[in-house]
Write an enzyme that holds these catalytic residues in place. Structure first.
Site, short mmCIF file in Angstrom:
data_model
loop_
_atom_site.label_atom_id
_atom_site.label_comp_id
_atom_site.label_asym_id
_atom_site.label_seq_id
_atom_site.Cartn_x
_atom_site.Cartn_y
_atom_site.Cartn_z
N LYS A 11 37.09 -12.88 -2.58
CA LYS A 11 36.02 -13.45 -3.41
C LYS A 11 36.25 -14.96 -3.62
O LYS A 11 37.33 -15.48 -3.31
CB LYS A 11 35.98 -12.70 -4.75
CG LYS A 11 35.62 -11.21 -4.58
CD LYS A 11 35.48 -10.52 -5.94
CE LYS A 11 35.12 -9.05 -5.76
NZ LYS A 11 34.91 -8.36 -7.07
N TYR A 51 25.49 -5.90 -3.86
CA TYR A 51 25.85 -5.27 -5.13
C TYR A 51 24.67 -4.52 -5.76
O TYR A 51 24.67 -4.29 -6.97
CB TYR A 51 26.39 -6.32 -6.10
CG TYR A 51 27.85 -6.66 -5.87
CD1 TYR A 51 28.85 -5.69 -5.96
CD2 TYR A 51 28.24 -7.96 -5.59
CE1 TYR A 51 30.18 -6.01 -5.77
CE2 TYR A 51 29.59 -8.29 -5.38
CZ TYR A 51 30.55 -7.30 -5.48
OH TYR A 51 31.87 -7.61 -5.29
N PHE A 59 26.70 -6.85 -16.29
CA PHE A 59 27.40 -7.96 -15.65
C PHE A 59 26.79 -8.37 -14.31
O PHE A 59 27.30 -9.26 -13.63
CB PHE A 59 28.89 -7.62 -15.46
CG PHE A 59 29.15 -6.36 -14.66
CD1 PHE A 59 29.08 -6.36 -13.28
CD2 PHE A 59 29.50 -5.18 -15.31
CE1 PHE A 59 29.33 -5.22 -12.54
CE2 PHE A 59 29.76 -4.02 -14.57
CZ PHE A 59 29.67 -4.04 -13.18
N ARG A 87 42.28 0.08 -1.46
CA ARG A 87 42.10 0.15 -2.93
C ARG A 87 43.46 0.10 -3.64
O ARG A 87 43.58 -0.51 -4.70
CB ARG A 87 41.34 1.43 -3.33
CG ARG A 87 39.90 1.54 -2.83
CD ARG A 87 38.94 0.56 -3.45
NE ARG A 87 38.87 0.63 -4.88
CZ ARG A 87 37.87 0.09 -5.61
NH1 ARG A 87 36.87 -0.54 -5.01
NH2 ARG A 87 37.89 0.16 -6.91
N THR A 93 40.22 -2.62 -11.02
CA THR A 93 39.18 -3.64 -11.21
C THR A 93 39.60 -4.69 -12.24
O THR A 93 39.43 -5.89 -12.02
CB THR A 93 37.87 -2.97 -11.69
OG1 THR A 93 37.56 -1.90 -10.79
CG2 THR A 93 36.73 -3.95 -11.74
N ARG A 104 45.28 -7.80 -7.31
CA ARG A 104 44.60 -8.19 -8.55
C ARG A 104 45.60 -8.48 -9.67
O ARG A 104 45.40 -9.41 -10.47
CB ARG A 104 43.60 -7.11 -8.95
CG ARG A 104 42.32 -7.19 -8.09
CD ARG A 104 41.47 -5.97 -8.22
NE ARG A 104 40.11 -6.17 -7.70
CZ ARG A 104 39.22 -5.21 -7.58
NH1 ARG A 104 39.54 -3.96 -7.91
NH2 ARG A 104 38.01 -5.46 -7.11
N ASN A 114 38.09 -11.16 -9.80
CA ASN A 114 39.25 -10.32 -9.49
C ASN A 114 39.64 -10.36 -8.01
O ASN A 114 40.20 -9.42 -7.48
CB ASN A 114 39.03 -8.89 -10.01
CG ASN A 114 37.78 -8.26 -9.43
OD1 ASN A 114 37.14 -8.83 -8.56
ND2 ASN A 114 37.44 -7.07 -9.89
N HIS A 117 37.25 -7.63 -3.02
CA HIS A 117 36.39 -6.44 -3.02
C HIS A 117 36.94 -5.46 -1.98
O HIS A 117 37.45 -5.88 -0.95
CB HIS A 117 34.95 -6.79 -2.62
CG HIS A 117 34.14 -5.56 -2.29
ND1 HIS A 117 33.49 -4.83 -3.26
CD2 HIS A 117 33.94 -4.91 -1.12
CE1 HIS A 117 32.91 -3.78 -2.68
NE2 HIS A 117 33.17 -3.80 -1.36
N GLU A 128 28.66 -0.82 3.96
CA GLU A 128 29.04 -2.21 3.67
C GLU A 128 29.42 -2.97 4.95
O GLU A 128 29.11 -4.15 5.08
CB GLU A 128 30.20 -2.24 2.66
CG GLU A 128 29.76 -1.75 1.29
CD GLU A 128 30.89 -1.74 0.27
OE1 GLU A 128 30.65 -1.34 -0.88
OE2 GLU A 128 32.02 -2.13 0.62
P1 IDP Z 1 35.57 -2.61 -7.95
O1 IDP Z 1 35.38 -3.99 -7.36
O2 IDP Z 1 36.98 -2.39 -8.39
O3 IDP Z 1 35.08 -1.51 -7.02
P2 IDP Z 1 33.14 -2.18 -9.52
O4 IDP Z 1 33.08 -1.32 -10.73
O5 IDP Z 1 32.53 -1.65 -8.25
O6 IDP Z 1 34.70 -2.54 -9.27
O7 IDP Z 1 32.48 -3.57 -9.91
C1 IDP Z 1 32.13 -4.50 -8.92
C2 IDP Z 1 32.57 -5.88 -9.38
O8 IDP Z 1 31.81 -6.24 -10.53
C3 IDP Z 1 34.03 -5.98 -9.83
O9 IDP Z 1 34.97 -6.10 -8.78
C4 IDP Z 1 33.98 -7.21 -10.71
O10 IDP Z 1 33.95 -8.42 -9.96
C5 IDP Z 1 32.63 -7.02 -11.42
N1 IDP Z 1 32.77 -6.28 -12.68
C6 IDP Z 1 33.02 -4.96 -12.84
N2 IDP Z 1 33.08 -4.61 -14.15
C7 IDP Z 1 32.87 -5.78 -14.83
C8 IDP Z 1 32.82 -6.08 -16.24
O11 IDP Z 1 32.99 -5.23 -17.12
N3 IDP Z 1 32.59 -7.41 -16.55
C9 IDP Z 1 32.40 -8.37 -15.61
N4 IDP Z 1 32.44 -8.12 -14.29
C10 IDP Z 1 32.68 -6.83 -13.89
MG MG Z 2 33.15 -1.14 -6.34
#
Ligand code: IDP
Ligand code: MG
Length: 147
Positions: A11, A51, A59, A87, A93, A104, A114, A117, A128
């Site tokens: 990212k 997304y 968010f 993962r 996350t 992370r 973070n 992805h 994807e």
């Molecule tokens: P992941 O990347 O670990 O699969 P997801 O739940 O799919 O997590 O969320 C996608 C992306 O959205 C996250 O990697 C992060 O950048 C952002 N994100 C997820 N939850 C939050 C939140 O509570 N606040 C702000 N950004 C979030």
């Molecule tokens: Mg995800």
């Protein structure tokens, strides 16, 4: 175990921190080979499409702004159990909850910024990968040792 493919993204915060090499190195040293790799700057439309499953989340708009705020590295990783292994290497996350030694935990700024992805299932990986690398679907790679 099966050879799988998964989509990884470094990212904008990861690219900005200058740790592309460190991140790729973690994948390679854990048996995940980049078979496609491209640095690009996502458009709003590309990020929103990628997304789309999160469209209803509070968010979502901030996430799209972040993901289009600077360059990213798109990668297809191939290896045994690639989806789950990626993962594990990434960590949770929320970096506050990520295990020691994960990308992370070591590099992420916060739950949004973070650093990486990774696809969360084999089925989503296919979707994807084809979103960013439609041509990769047809390639097979031969990892025999060089002589
Ligand atoms: P992941 O990347 O670990 O699969 P997801 O739940 O799919 O997590 O969320 C996608 C992306 O959205 C996250 O990697 C992060 O950048 C952002 N994100 C997820 N939850 C939050 C939140 O509570 N606040 C702000 N950004 C979030
Ligand atoms: Mg995800």
């Amino acid at each position: 175990m099966a050879t799988e493919r998964t989509l990884s993204i470094i990212k904008p915060d990861g690219v900005e921190k200058g740790i592309i090499g460190k991140i790729v190195s973690r994948f390679e040293s854990n048996g995940l080979k980049p078979i496609a790799l491209r640095l690009t700057h996502l458009s709003k439309r590309e990020a929103e499409g990628f997304y789309a499953v999160h469209k209803a989340r509070p968010f979502f708009n901030d996430l799209v702004t972040f993901m289009t705020g600077g360059p990213v590295v798109l990668m297809v990783l191939e290896g045994e159990n690639a989806v789950l292994k990626n993962r594990e290497i990434m960590g949770a996350t929320d970096p506050k909850k990520a295990a020691e030694g994960t990308i992370r935990k070591d590099f992420a700024t916060d739950i949004e910024k973070n650093t990486v992805h990774g696809s969360d299932s084999a089925e989503n990986a296919r979707v994807e990968i084809s979103y960013f690398f439609p041509e990769v679907q047809v390639h097979a790679y031969d990892w025999k040792k060089l002589t």
